[in-house]
Scaffold this motif. Structure first.
Motif, PDB file in Angstrom:
ATOM      1  N   MET A  46     -25.857 -49.003  29.317  1.00 19.99           N
ATOM      2  CA  MET A  46     -25.451 -49.292  30.748  1.00 19.99           C
ATOM      3  C   MET A  46     -26.451 -48.196  31.623  1.00 19.99           C
ATOM      4  O   MET A  46     -26.615 -49.178  32.341  1.00 19.99           O
ATOM      5  N   THR A  47     -26.334 -46.816  30.831  1.00 21.98           N
ATOM      6  CA  THR A  47     -27.227 -46.269  32.098  1.00 21.98           C
ATOM      7  C   THR A  47     -28.502 -46.757  31.677  1.00 21.98           C
ATOM      8  O   THR A  47     -29.809 -46.794  32.841  1.00 21.98           O
ATOM      9  N   ALA A  48     -29.211 -47.101  30.467  1.00 24.83           N
ATOM     10  CA  ALA A  48     -30.691 -48.013  30.662  1.00 24.83           C
ATOM     11  C   ALA A  48     -30.487 -49.519  30.968  1.00 24.83           C
ATOM     12  O   ALA A  48     -31.936 -49.134  32.529  1.00 24.83           O
ATOM     13  N   ARG A  49     -29.941 -49.632  31.616  1.00 20.40           N
ATOM     14  CA  ARG A  49     -29.596 -50.757  32.148  1.00 20.40           C
ATOM     15  C   ARG A  49     -29.591 -51.057  33.957  1.00 20.40           C
ATOM     16  O   ARG A  49     -30.700 -50.911  34.124  1.00 20.40           O
ATOM     17  N   CYS A  50     -29.241 -49.463  34.211  1.00 19.51           N
ATOM     18  CA  CYS A  50     -28.994 -49.220  35.393  1.00 19.51           C
ATOM     19  C   CYS A  50     -30.493 -48.649  36.181  1.00 19.51           C
ATOM     20  O   CYS A  50     -30.831 -48.696  37.083  1.00 19.51           O
ATOM     21  N   GLU A  51     -30.965 -47.923  35.406  1.00 23.92           N
ATOM     22  CA  GLU A  51     -32.153 -47.593  35.557  1.00 23.92           C
ATOM     23  C   GLU A  51     -33.191 -48.471  35.270  1.00 23.92           C
ATOM     24  O   GLU A  51     -33.623 -48.589  36.806  1.00 23.92           O
ATOM     25  N   ALA A  52     -33.367 -49.721  34.890  1.00 25.51           N
ATOM     26  CA  ALA A  52     -33.927 -50.765  35.294  1.00 25.51           C
ATOM     27  C   ALA A  52     -34.273 -51.724  36.485  1.00 25.51           C
ATOM     28  O   ALA A  52     -35.082 -51.459  36.877  1.00 25.51           O
TER      29      ALA A  52
END
Length: 70
Positions: A46-52
């Motif tokens: 989810m952190t990676a998705r937020c960053e994207a």
């Protein structure tokens, strides 16, 4: 002391912010969960998705779903 219970609250809050398109707040909440367990797979994802999404926001008609085929 920050505990796994706080981590569960952060994950729930993070998901709420994510679905509300507040990706900065969501990322912060998932970071809180990662402070308890740095290897937590869902929080890492989810952190990676937020960053994207902070870099390239989803379309206006985004319903919160992720197409795993892409």
């Amino acid at each position: 002391t920050y505990s796994k219970y706080n981590s569960l609250d952060d994950k729930a809050d993070g998901l709420h912010y994510y679905r509300s398109r507040d990706f900065g707040a969501a990322k912060a909440k998932f970071a809180g969960a990662l402070s308890v367990d740095p290897n937590d797979g869902p929080s890492l994802t989810m952190t990676a998705r937020c960053e994207a999404f902070l870099t390239h926001p989803p379309p206006d008609d985004w319903d919160g779903a992720t197409d795993l085929a892409k």
